[in-house]
Design a protein around this motif. Structure first.
Motif, PDB file in Angstrom:
ATOM      1  N   ALA A  13      51.419  45.251  68.878  1.00 54.33           N
ATOM      2  CA  ALA A  13      50.815  46.063  67.813  1.00 54.33           C
ATOM      3  C   ALA A  13      51.210  45.550  66.430  1.00 54.33           C
ATOM      4  O   ALA A  13      50.366  45.467  65.527  1.00 54.33           O
ATOM      5  N   ILE A  14      52.472  45.169  66.263  1.00 51.53           N
ATOM      6  CA  ILE A  14      52.875  44.723  64.923  1.00 51.53           C
ATOM      7  C   ILE A  14      52.350  43.313  64.621  1.00 51.53           C
ATOM      8  O   ILE A  14      52.017  43.006  63.487  1.00 51.53           O
ATOM      9  N   VAL A  15      52.233  42.483  65.657  1.00 51.29           N
ATOM     10  CA  VAL A  15      51.638  41.154  65.456  1.00 51.29           C
ATOM     11  C   VAL A  15      50.164  41.303  65.072  1.00 51.29           C
ATOM     12  O   VAL A  15      49.682  40.641  64.135  1.00 51.29           O
ATOM     13  N   ALA A  16      49.448  42.187  65.755  1.00 52.46           N
ATOM     14  CA  ALA A  16      48.026  42.409  65.439  1.00 52.46           C
ATOM     15  C   ALA A  16      47.866  42.923  64.010  1.00 52.46           C
ATOM     16  O   ALA A  16      46.961  42.497  63.274  1.00 52.46           O
ATOM     17  N   GLN A  17      48.763  43.825  63.596  1.00 49.68           N
ATOM     18  CA  GLN A  17      48.709  44.344  62.217  1.00 49.68           C
ATOM     19  C   GLN A  17      48.974  43.223  61.209  1.00 49.68           C
ATOM     20  O   GLN A  17      48.279  43.126  60.183  1.00 49.68           O
ATOM     21  N   ALA A  18      49.950  42.372  61.516  1.00 50.40           N
ATOM     22  CA  ALA A  18      50.297  41.270  60.605  1.00 50.40           C
ATOM     23  C   ALA A  18      49.117  40.307  60.448  1.00 50.40           C
ATOM     24  O   ALA A  18      48.841  39.823  59.345  1.00 50.40           O
ATOM     25  N   GLU A  19      48.402  40.045  61.544  1.00 51.01           N
ATOM     26  CA  GLU A  19      47.240  39.159  61.482  1.00 51.01           C
ATOM     27  C   GLU A  19      46.083  39.838  60.733  1.00 51.01           C
ATOM     28  O   GLU A  19      45.395  39.208  59.925  1.00 51.01           O
ATOM     29  N   GLU A  21      46.240  42.142  58.400  1.00 51.75           N
ATOM     30  CA  GLU A  21      46.486  42.343  56.967  1.00 51.75           C
ATOM     31  C   GLU A  21      46.698  41.023  56.218  1.00 51.75           C
ATOM     32  O   GLU A  21      46.839  41.014  55.002  1.00 51.75           O
ATOM     33  N   PHE A  22      46.720  39.901  56.942  1.00 53.48           N
ATOM     34  CA  PHE A  22      46.782  38.592  56.311  1.00 53.48           C
ATOM     35  C   PHE A  22      45.615  38.471  55.332  1.00 53.48           C
ATOM     36  O   PHE A  22      44.509  38.907  55.663  1.00 53.48           O
ATOM     37  N   PRO A  23      45.729  37.908  54.134  1.00 54.19           N
ATOM     38  CA  PRO A  23      46.874  37.159  53.602  1.00 54.19           C
ATOM     39  C   PRO A  23      47.923  38.015  52.907  1.00 54.19           C
ATOM     40  O   PRO A  23      48.745  37.478  52.164  1.00 54.19           O
ATOM     41  N   ASN A  24      47.865  39.333  53.137  1.00 52.47           N
ATOM     42  CA  ASN A  24      48.876  40.193  52.524  1.00 52.47           C
ATOM     43  C   ASN A  24      50.007  40.473  53.511  1.00 52.47           C
ATOM     44  O   ASN A  24      49.815  40.385  54.721  1.00 52.47           O
ATOM     45  N   GLU A  25      51.162  40.837  52.982  1.00 53.13           N
ATOM     46  CA  GLU A  25      52.268  41.242  53.835  1.00 53.13           C
ATOM     47  C   GLU A  25      51.959  42.620  54.407  1.00 53.13           C
ATOM     48  O   GLU A  25      51.410  43.481  53.722  1.00 53.13           O
ATOM     49  N   CYS A  26      52.303  42.818  55.662  1.00 50.19           N
ATOM     50  CA  CYS A  26      52.201  44.149  56.255  1.00 50.19           C
ATOM     51  C   CYS A  26      53.615  44.694  56.407  1.00 50.19           C
ATOM     52  O   CYS A  26      54.591  43.952  56.281  1.00 50.19           O
ATOM     53  N   SER A  92      55.715  41.239  57.310  1.00 52.30           N
ATOM     54  CA  SER A  92      55.228  39.895  57.626  1.00 52.30           C
ATOM     55  C   SER A  92      55.387  38.964  56.428  1.00 52.30           C
ATOM     56  O   SER A  92      55.504  39.412  55.279  1.00 52.30           O
ATOM     57  N   HIS A  93      55.410  37.669  56.732  1.00 54.07           N
ATOM     58  CA  HIS A  93      55.439  36.605  55.715  1.00 54.07           C
ATOM     59  C   HIS A  93      54.194  35.745  55.892  1.00 54.07           C
ATOM     60  O   HIS A  93      54.194  34.828  56.711  1.00 54.07           O
ATOM     61  N   PRO A  94      53.128  36.028  55.136  1.00 49.60           N
ATOM     62  CA  PRO A  94      51.908  35.215  55.252  1.00 49.60           C
ATOM     63  C   PRO A  94      52.136  33.793  54.734  1.00 49.60           C
ATOM     64  O   PRO A  94      52.583  33.601  53.600  1.00 49.60           O
ATOM     65  N   ASP A  95      51.857  32.822  55.578  1.00 52.98           N
ATOM     66  CA  ASP A  95      52.019  31.406  55.249  1.00 52.98           C
ATOM     67  C   ASP A  95      53.440  31.041  54.799  1.00 52.98           C
ATOM     68  O   ASP A  95      53.636  30.128  53.996  1.00 52.98           O
ATOM     69  N   HIS A  96      54.414  31.794  55.322  1.00 51.08           N
ATOM     70  CA  HIS A  96      55.826  31.451  55.119  1.00 51.08           C
ATOM     71  C   HIS A  96      56.564  31.658  56.435  1.00 51.08           C
ATOM     72  O   HIS A  96      56.089  32.384  57.305  1.00 51.08           O
ATOM     73  N   ASP A  97      57.728  31.043  56.549  1.00 50.72           N
ATOM     74  CA  ASP A  97      58.496  31.161  57.785  1.00 50.72           C
ATOM     75  C   ASP A  97      59.089  32.574  57.929  1.00 50.72           C
ATOM     76  O   ASP A  97      59.125  33.346  56.976  1.00 50.72           O
ATOM     77  N   VAL A 125      60.914  40.125  60.989  1.00 46.30           N
ATOM     78  CA  VAL A 125      60.003  39.426  60.078  1.00 46.30           C
ATOM     79  C   VAL A 125      59.040  38.603  60.922  1.00 46.30           C
ATOM     80  O   VAL A 125      59.458  37.888  61.839  1.00 46.30           O
ATOM     81  N   ILE A 126      57.752  38.727  60.619  1.00 46.15           N
ATOM     82  CA  ILE A 126      56.707  38.041  61.387  1.00 46.15           C
ATOM     83  C   ILE A 126      56.052  37.004  60.494  1.00 46.15           C
ATOM     84  O   ILE A 126      55.493  37.344  59.446  1.00 46.15           O
ATOM     85  N   SER A 127      56.125  35.752  60.910  1.00 45.88           N
ATOM     86  CA  SER A 127      55.440  34.686  60.172  1.00 45.88           C
ATOM     87  C   SER A 127      54.012  34.568  60.691  1.00 45.88           C
ATOM     88  O   SER A 127      53.793  34.470  61.898  1.00 45.88           O
ATOM     89  N   VAL A 128      53.051  34.600  59.744  1.00 41.80           N
ATOM     90  CA  VAL A 128      51.636  34.447  60.077  1.00 41.80           C
ATOM     91  C   VAL A 128      51.107  33.284  59.260  1.00 41.80           C
ATOM     92  O   VAL A 128      51.263  33.260  58.036  1.00 41.80           O
ATOM     93  N   ARG A 129      50.541  32.300  59.937  1.00 35.45           N
ATOM     94  CA  ARG A 129      50.007  31.136  59.210  1.00 35.45           C
ATOM     95  C   ARG A 129      48.517  31.018  59.456  1.00 35.45           C
ATOM     96  O   ARG A 129      48.084  30.980  60.606  1.00 35.45           O
ATOM     97  N   GLY A 130      47.747  30.982  58.362  1.00 37.13           N
ATOM     98  CA  GLY A 130      46.292  30.894  58.462  1.00 37.13           C
ATOM     99  C   GLY A 130      45.695  32.061  59.228  1.00 37.13           C
ATOM    100  O   GLY A 130      44.651  31.919  59.852  1.00 37.13           O
TER     101      GLY A 130
END
Ligand code: ZN
Length: 156
Positions: A13-19, A21-26, A92-97, A125-130
């Motif tokens: 659920a939190i990974v789906a939210q992070a994806e 809300e990308f490119p914003n932090e969730c 989450s950290h969009p486009d960051h580690d 902390v969840i890193s989401v890239r692209g």
């Protein structure tokens, strides 16, 4: 420190939210007790604050999060009422580690710089890239060193 564990449903659920809300932090919480785990996503109001007052809130939601205070308080009240625990604070950290930044530490220790507001809570902390999940990392407070340290994260 021993590994931390998050239930698979909560993690997904939190990974789906992070994806989503990308490119914003969730941001949000996992609350629960024992086998009970429930995710409480919180609205990131950083963009609103940045638009209202860019001098005070120089970052926008791509590199910062600020929890909606009403939603935040509602979760704390729910924890009290249902006698649950605040298991996880995540963002989450969009486009960051997936690392725990100086800002993350300052935010986690908002009342006292030498102690987190929730010393027994896990910080994820969840890193989401692209727009796609890259990595998740968990951090716990080490009372000895008075710093956050990365902890192995098991999803089960
Ligand atoms: Zn962060």
């Amino acid at each position: 420190m021993k590994n931390a564990t998050i239930g698979r449903a909560s993690f997904e659920a939190i990974v789906a939210q992070a994806e989503r809300e990308f490119p914003n932090e969730c941001c949000g919480f996992i609350i629960g007790d024992g086998p009970t785990e429930e995710v409480r996503p919180i609205t990131n109001i950083q963009n609103q604050k940045h638009a209202e007052n860019p001098a005070a809130f120089s970052r926008d939601a791509r590199t910062a999060f600020l929890m909606d205070p009403k939603e935040h308080l509602a979760v704390l009240n729910e924890i009290d009422r249902r006698k649950l625990k605040l298991l996880v604070v995540y963002h989450s950290h969009p486009d960051h580690d997936a690392y725990f930044s100086a800002t993350d530490r300052a935010q986690a220790c908002s009342f006292d710089p030498t102690e987190p507001d929730y010393p027994d809570t896990l910080y994820v902390v969840i890193s989401v890239r692209g727009g796609k999940f890259a990595r998740a990392a968990a951090f716990g407070w080490d009372a000895g060193t008075k710093e956050f340290a990365e902890i192995g994260l098991d999803v089960s």
